[in-house]
Motif scaffolding. Sequence first.
Motif, PDB file in Angstrom:
ATOM      1  N   UNK A 282      26.361 -54.562 101.701  1.00 16.46           N
ATOM      2  CA  UNK A 282      26.203 -55.991 101.391  1.00 16.46           C
ATOM      3  C   UNK A 282      27.486 -56.780 101.578  1.00 16.46           C
ATOM      4  N   UNK A 283      28.617 -56.182 101.240  1.00 15.76           N
ATOM      5  CA  UNK A 283      29.886 -56.885 101.361  1.00 15.76           C
ATOM      6  C   UNK A 283      30.208 -57.175 102.822  1.00 15.76           C
ATOM      7  N   UNK A 284      30.007 -56.192 103.709  1.00 15.23           N
ATOM      8  CA  UNK A 284      30.308 -56.389 105.131  1.00 15.23           C
ATOM      9  C   UNK A 284      29.368 -57.417 105.756  1.00 15.23           C
ATOM     10  N   UNK A 285      28.096 -57.330 105.413  1.00 15.57           N
ATOM     11  CA  UNK A 285      27.116 -58.268 105.956  1.00 15.57           C
ATOM     12  C   UNK A 285      27.448 -59.698 105.539  1.00 15.57           C
ATOM     13  N   UNK A 286      27.677 -59.898 104.245  1.00 11.52           N
ATOM     14  CA  UNK A 286      27.939 -61.253 103.750  1.00 11.52           C
ATOM     15  C   UNK A 286      29.263 -61.791 104.273  1.00 11.52           C
ATOM     16  N   UNK A 287      30.245 -60.912 104.442  1.00 14.03           N
ATOM     17  CA  UNK A 287      31.532 -61.353 104.973  1.00 14.03           C
ATOM     18  C   UNK A 287      31.384 -61.856 106.407  1.00 14.03           C
ATOM     19  N   UNK A 288      30.580 -61.150 107.214  1.00 16.08           N
ATOM     20  CA  UNK A 288      30.347 -61.577 108.587  1.00 16.08           C
ATOM     21  C   UNK A 288      29.631 -62.920 108.623  1.00 16.08           C
ATOM     22  N   UNK A 289      28.602 -63.095 107.795  1.00 15.60           N
ATOM     23  CA  UNK A 289      27.859 -64.350 107.776  1.00 15.60           C
ATOM     24  C   UNK A 289      28.741 -65.512 107.332  1.00 15.60           C
ATOM     25  N   UNK A 290      29.608 -65.253 106.374  1.00 18.83           N
ATOM     26  CA  UNK A 290      30.478 -66.312 105.865  1.00 18.83           C
ATOM     27  C   UNK A 290      31.508 -66.763 106.891  1.00 18.83           C
ATOM     28  N   UNK A 291      31.789 -65.934 107.869  1.00 15.82           N
ATOM     29  CA  UNK A 291      32.792 -66.283 108.880  1.00 15.82           C
ATOM     30  C   UNK A 291      32.172 -66.852 110.150  1.00 15.82           C
ATOM     31  N   UNK A 292      30.829 -67.099 110.143  1.00 12.09           N
ATOM     32  CA  UNK A 292      30.127 -67.534 111.352  1.00 12.09           C
ATOM     33  C   UNK A 292      29.467 -68.890 111.152  1.00 12.09           C
ATOM     34  N   UNK A 293      29.465 -69.688 112.220  1.00 16.87           N
ATOM     35  CA  UNK A 293      28.748 -70.956 112.183  1.00 16.87           C
ATOM     36  C   UNK A 293      27.243 -70.739 112.351  1.00 16.87           C
ATOM     37  N   UNK A 294      26.877 -69.843 113.276  1.00 16.08           N
ATOM     38  CA  UNK A 294      25.465 -69.557 113.558  1.00 16.08           C
ATOM     39  C   UNK A 294      25.220 -68.055 113.414  1.00 16.08           C
ATOM     40  N   UNK A 295      24.037 -67.712 112.903  1.00 15.52           N
ATOM     41  CA  UNK A 295      23.657 -66.309 112.736  1.00 15.52           C
ATOM     42  C   UNK A 295      22.345 -66.064 113.467  1.00 15.52           C
ATOM     43  N   UNK A 296      22.354 -65.116 114.411  1.00 15.68           N
ATOM     44  CA  UNK A 296      21.178 -64.844 115.239  1.00 15.68           C
ATOM     45  C   UNK A 296      20.154 -64.037 114.450  1.00 15.68           C
ATOM     46  N   UNK A 297      18.893 -64.511 114.471  1.00 17.34           N
ATOM     47  CA  UNK A 297      17.831 -63.876 113.699  1.00 17.34           C
ATOM     48  C   UNK A 297      16.597 -63.657 114.578  1.00 17.34           C
ATOM     49  N   UNK A 298      16.663 -62.697 115.505  1.00 18.52           N
ATOM     50  CA  UNK A 298      15.479 -62.382 116.312  1.00 18.52           C
ATOM     51  C   UNK A 298      14.452 -61.629 115.480  1.00 18.52           C
ATOM     52  N   UNK A 299      13.277 -61.464 116.031  1.00 16.92           N
ATOM     53  CA  UNK A 299      12.268 -60.662 115.354  1.00 16.92           C
ATOM     54  C   UNK A 299      12.791 -59.234 115.182  1.00 16.92           C
ATOM     55  N   UNK A 300      12.317 -58.615 114.096  1.00 18.93           N
ATOM     56  CA  UNK A 300      12.595 -57.201 113.917  1.00 18.93           C
ATOM     57  C   UNK A 300      11.386 -56.419 114.386  1.00 18.93           C
ATOM     58  N   UNK A 301      10.874 -55.572 113.508  1.00 22.83           N
ATOM     59  CA  UNK A 301       9.620 -54.882 113.824  1.00 22.83           C
ATOM     60  C   UNK A 301       8.451 -55.835 113.624  1.00 22.83           C
ATOM     61  N   UNK A 302       8.634 -56.788 112.728  1.00 29.40           N
ATOM     62  CA  UNK A 302       7.635 -57.836 112.519  1.00 29.40           C
ATOM     63  C   UNK A 302       8.334 -59.177 112.698  1.00 29.40           C
ATOM     64  N   UNK A 303       7.654 -60.254 112.391  1.00 25.02           N
ATOM     65  CA  UNK A 303       8.210 -61.579 112.650  1.00 25.02           C
ATOM     66  C   UNK A 303       9.514 -61.855 111.894  1.00 25.02           C
ATOM     67  N   UNK A 304       9.585 -61.424 110.634  1.00 22.43           N
ATOM     68  CA  UNK A 304      10.625 -61.907 109.725  1.00 22.43           C
ATOM     69  C   UNK A 304      11.693 -60.862 109.448  1.00 22.43           C
ATOM     70  N   UNK A 305      12.813 -61.340 108.882  1.00 24.31           N
ATOM     71  CA  UNK A 305      13.925 -60.480 108.486  1.00 24.31           C
ATOM     72  C   UNK A 305      14.504 -60.976 107.173  1.00 24.31           C
TER      73      UNK A 305
END
Length: 582
Positions: free
Chosen positions: A382-405
């Motif tokens: 969780x710490x690594x994920x949130x740190x990456x998101x906090x340092x980015x203007x845009x976060x790419x969210x393609x479909x996973x196995x289903x529509x949502x993530x």
Amino acid sequence: MWISMRRRSAAPIHHEEMDKAIGKPPRSRICFLATLSAMFWILIFYFHFTVMRDDPISEPEQPVTFSSISSKPQRLSDAYEALELPKMNSPPKSKPSGAAHQAHSVFPFSRALQTIENKSDPCGGRYIYIHDLPSRFNADMLRDCRNLSLWINMCKFTSNAGMGPPLENVEGVFSDTGWYATNQFAVDVIFNNRMKQYECLTKDSSIAAAIFVPFFAGFDIARYLWGYNISVRDAASLDLVDWLVKRPEWSVMGGRDHFLVAGRITWDFRRLSDVETDWGNKLLFLPAAKNMSMLVVEASPWNANDFAIPYPTYFHPAKDADVFIWQDRMRSLERRYLFSFAGAPRPGNPESIRAQIINQCRESKVCKLLECDLGESKCHSPSSIMQMFQSSLFCLQPQGDSYTRRSAFDSMLAGCIPVFFHPGSAYIQYTWHLPRNYSTYSVLIPEDDIRKNVSIEARLKQIPPDVVGKMRETVISLVPKLIYADPRSKLETLKDAFDVAVQAVIDKVTKLRKDIIEGHEDKDFIEENSWKYALLEDGQRTVGPHEWDPFFSKPKDGKGESSTSSAEAAKNSWKNEQRSQA
């Protein structure tokens, strides 16, 4: 004798002259006053026998007769107060007419609607009744939490009212309080514990705006998806429906005022057949369950009895100040990456664009990438994920196995603008929680553009900085509606994801009840177009062609149901869950 009679006849004349001399009214004025008095009592009688008798709210009274009043003059003031003051202090209550009168006399949910009119009641129109289910439908599952998953011990994730173990803020990525290692499928227990703190619970189902069914549907199916036959997978759902339909609360609307929560995607509950190898159970296809509303983390675009609510994030604030401090912090962060992506490719899915996204991110100097298929532990930190998101203007969210993530909600929590590649990933899902105008908080780059090698970096750089700033502010302002507050407390003024979902259910049931009273029956409703109805503006009832139609054209099998692709997506989701725990 004549003199005597003459004196007697002259006396009245003498007295009349004296009366005039001292100012007494003549006899005609006395007659006038007597007539006026008689008219007053006639009006009193008329008011009593016509207006008061016709008031359907008034209690029956004994008629007030002239003899009873005249024989007991002391009751005159009482009669005046009883007959005149109500008319003077408030307008007489009129009879309910038309549909309103029918509702009071016919529809069993009329009391619930009447609570809305009580402006002095802060819970008017908001009461929730909770079914007292046998413990096999909820508490027993928590006691047997070790068997809720084949691969992990869910007991630690059901702790702390469903939030899981606390996260330490070693790297300074989180706040010091309110952060937990929450499992993405823990909404069952989080929502149920939040409902226990709901301020407008009632034990009187007749005044309830909606009825909650505290069945852990997600936990139930999680026990039996692998290695169990369909009889075992369906057992609890069939048992639940059998229990509900025997309750008097069910008969009020045939279950259409009932709702429950399942912290999994809808495809786990939509088994298309009774073939043993088919995926999931058939809870959402049961006739009775089709009347209920089921809140899931991903809903079907083509069915009307499920509604999407946010995946849980790691943040569960206990008070408003925790949210405000976090929002201010996200506003002030310096974001050195233009965009970022955390995920793995889907080599078994030829339609997936993840491989192209990963390649574009690798080749860009302004993209941060966490590749989750290489066993990189940071992908599950969780710490690594949130740190990456906090340092980015845009976060790419393609479909996973289903529509949502779940990642979409973690990124927005960090103030990162989500970039979607399919409208099913958010726009037709979380219509209760996200703005209908998706361009105010996100970017849509259609999957076909990625397949044609359209540059994500170039597309994002085309957005003016001032527009980016406004979009980021909108994302940060959405944070309260996308998180679940600590179930052991309650936010003071902010509405969290739970509050938004409950109010949406109440609004849905209330509208349905009013439509029933007014005789509005939508005969043209097409369930397969359910995703379109969710996007209609207020007052609209019909749907037509939509720009997103190509995204939701689905093949049919011989039974007219959706193909097995959705079930396969659910199965693949479980496989990836297993891999993430390896």
